[in-house]
Scaffold this active site. Structure first.
Site, PDB file in Angstrom:
ATOM      1  N   GLY A   1       0.676  -1.220   0.144  1.00 28.63           N
ATOM      2  CA  GLY A   1      -0.002  -0.289   0.546  1.00 28.63           C
ATOM      3  C   GLY A   1       1.143   1.067  -0.399  1.00 28.63           C
ATOM      4  N   HIS A   2       1.924   0.996   0.910  1.00 29.65           N
ATOM      5  CA  HIS A   2       2.864   2.294   0.922  1.00 29.65           C
ATOM      6  C   HIS A   2       3.460   2.837  -0.168  1.00 29.65           C
ATOM      7  CE1 HIS A   2       2.225   1.070   5.830  1.00 29.65           C
ATOM      8  NE2 HIS A   2       2.161   2.140   5.526  1.00 29.65           N
TER       9      HIS A   2
HETATM   10  P1  AMP Z   1      -0.143   4.148   8.028  1.00 25.56           P
HETATM   11  O1  AMP Z   1       1.689   3.775   7.310  1.00 25.56           O
HETATM   12  O2  AMP Z   1      -0.565   2.913   8.587  1.00 25.56           O
HETATM   13  O3  AMP Z   1      -0.370   4.923   8.570  1.00 25.56           O
HETATM   14  O4  AMP Z   1       0.201   4.569   6.377  1.00 25.56           O
HETATM   15  C1  AMP Z   1       0.489   5.833   5.518  1.00 25.56           C
HETATM   16  C2  AMP Z   1      -0.035   5.693   4.776  1.00 25.56           C
HETATM   17  O5  AMP Z   1      -0.591   4.750   3.509  1.00 25.56           O
HETATM   18  C3  AMP Z   1      -1.345   6.125   4.657  1.00 25.56           C
HETATM   19  O6  AMP Z   1      -2.013   7.516   3.595  1.00 25.56           O
HETATM   20  C4  AMP Z   1      -2.679   5.462   4.552  1.00 25.56           C
HETATM   21  O7  AMP Z   1      -3.605   5.683   3.761  1.00 25.56           O
HETATM   22  C5  AMP Z   1      -1.955   4.634   3.012  1.00 25.56           C
HETATM   23  N1  AMP Z   1      -2.504   3.385   2.944  1.00 25.56           N
HETATM   24  C6  AMP Z   1      -2.284   1.865   3.935  1.00 25.56           C
HETATM   25  N2  AMP Z   1      -2.390   0.973   3.967  1.00 25.56           N
HETATM   26  C7  AMP Z   1      -2.969   1.503   2.230  1.00 25.56           C
HETATM   27  C8  AMP Z   1      -3.413   0.595   1.666  1.00 25.56           C
HETATM   28  N3  AMP Z   1      -3.642  -1.027   1.450  1.00 25.56           N
HETATM   29  N4  AMP Z   1      -3.844   0.821  -0.085  1.00 25.56           N
HETATM   30  C9  AMP Z   1      -2.952   2.273  -0.438  1.00 25.56           C
HETATM   31  N5  AMP Z   1      -2.856   2.399   0.530  1.00 25.56           N
HETATM   32  C10 AMP Z   1      -2.575   2.671   1.915  1.00 25.56           C
END
Ligand code: AMP
Length: 280
Positions: free
Chosen positions: A36-37
């Site tokens: 995702g990241h």
């Molecule tokens: P986090 O590290 O969980 O705070 O996420 C950092 C960024 O990655 C945020 O903008 C999340 O929305 C994005 N993100 C996390 N998981 C996914 C995913 N499965 N698909 C797309 N973006 C994601």
């Protein structure tokens, strides 16, 4: 890839990049990077001269009984991934660096937080908005990349950008999923084997709900149907299942109106709280 732990160093480089008329793409994360990241980073690479990735597990957005201490961390692995993706700058500050002086202000989010995660995690989005505002001042990005996996976060931050007249373009990136539909998340590592097998049912439930809405069924009926389906087909403890307009996150009054809707779920397994949504 250059790694900065200090705010002053990051700010200096950002200022120099801006003076050299380079566009800065920024991907804020809490680390433990997954595909995702990676998708956010790749999109930022395509659209900007330089890409800044930040990794910071922000204590301000975790409630007292939440998983701040247990949040998965692996900076060496993250560095390898960031290098592979040709991130230009990794900003990795310590908590003490980000909250060096006693905080005199807090950004209070007033709209779009009485529902979904905002309702269930009081103060969470104040913590998010505050740290994101700080990061924006440090990195000075032109474009920022946020995932729709956290659709309420996107809605809140779009409000922040509008309210404070920030000259920043927010790019919404679609949710990246495992082959079986489970939304990728750093917290998935905390699912037991059995929970991992079952967890894609949450996405299946959202798709069932979407299908019913598109067929013209009443929102309240769909909400009840999907919640019941999750309770009957999974062992997860349902925290919420809501259908709202997007990005306003208001109650849907007329499904015939041409507006985007979100169907969103949060559910707790033994050690992991999962969220997912579809916007359509
Ligand atoms: P986090 O590290 O969980 O705070 O996420 C950092 C960024 O990655 C945020 O903008 C999340 O929305 C994005 N993100 C996390 N998981 C996914 C995913 N499965 N698909 C797309 N973006 C994601």
């Amino acid at each position: 890839m250059k790694i900065f732990h200090s705010i002053a160093e990051m700010q200096k480089v950002s200022q120099e990049l801006r003076q050299a008329h380079k566009t800065i793409g920024f991907v804020p994360t809490m680390g433990f990077l997954h595909e995702g990241h990676e998708t956010l980073i790749k999109e930022a690479k395509q659209q900007n001269d330089v890409v800044v990735l930040s990794i910071f597990v922000n204590p301000l957005q975790f409630g007292p009984n939440e998983d701040f201490d247990a949040y998965p961390r692996d900076i060496k692995r993250d560095e390898t991934i960031a290098r592979k993706l040709k991130v230009d700058y990794l900003f990795y500050p310590a908590t003490e660096e980000m909250y060096k002086s006693e905080r005199a202000t807090l950004i209070k989010v007033e709209k779009r937080v009485d529902v979904l995660c905002g309702k269930n995690r009081p103060g969470h989005f104040d913590g998010v908005a505050t740290v994101v505002m700080k990061l924006f001042q440090i990195v000075m990005p032109h474009n920022v990349y946020f995932g729709m996996k956290d659709a309420q976060q996107v809605a809140v931050l779009e409000g922040l950008i509008t309210d404070y007249h920030l000259l920043i373009n927010l790019v919404r990136v679609n949710t990246v999923r495992e082959h079986d539909g489970l939304a990728k998340s750093s917290r998935n590592v905390y699912l037991t084997e059995e929970e991992r097998t079952e967890a894609p049912s949450l996405y299946r439930a959202l798709l069932l709900g979407k299908d019913k809405i598109l067929k013209g069924e009443e929102i309240d009926n769909v909400t009840q149907f999907v919640a019941k389906w999750i309770n009957e087909n999974t062992q997860a403890q349902l925290e919420y299942l809501e259908i709202l307009s997007y990005p306003t996150l208001a109650k849907v009054t007329d499904t015939k109106k041409q507006e985007s809707l979100i169907i969103a779920v949060a559910a707790k397994y033994s050690k992991a709280r999962l969220i997912d949504n579809i916007v359509f």
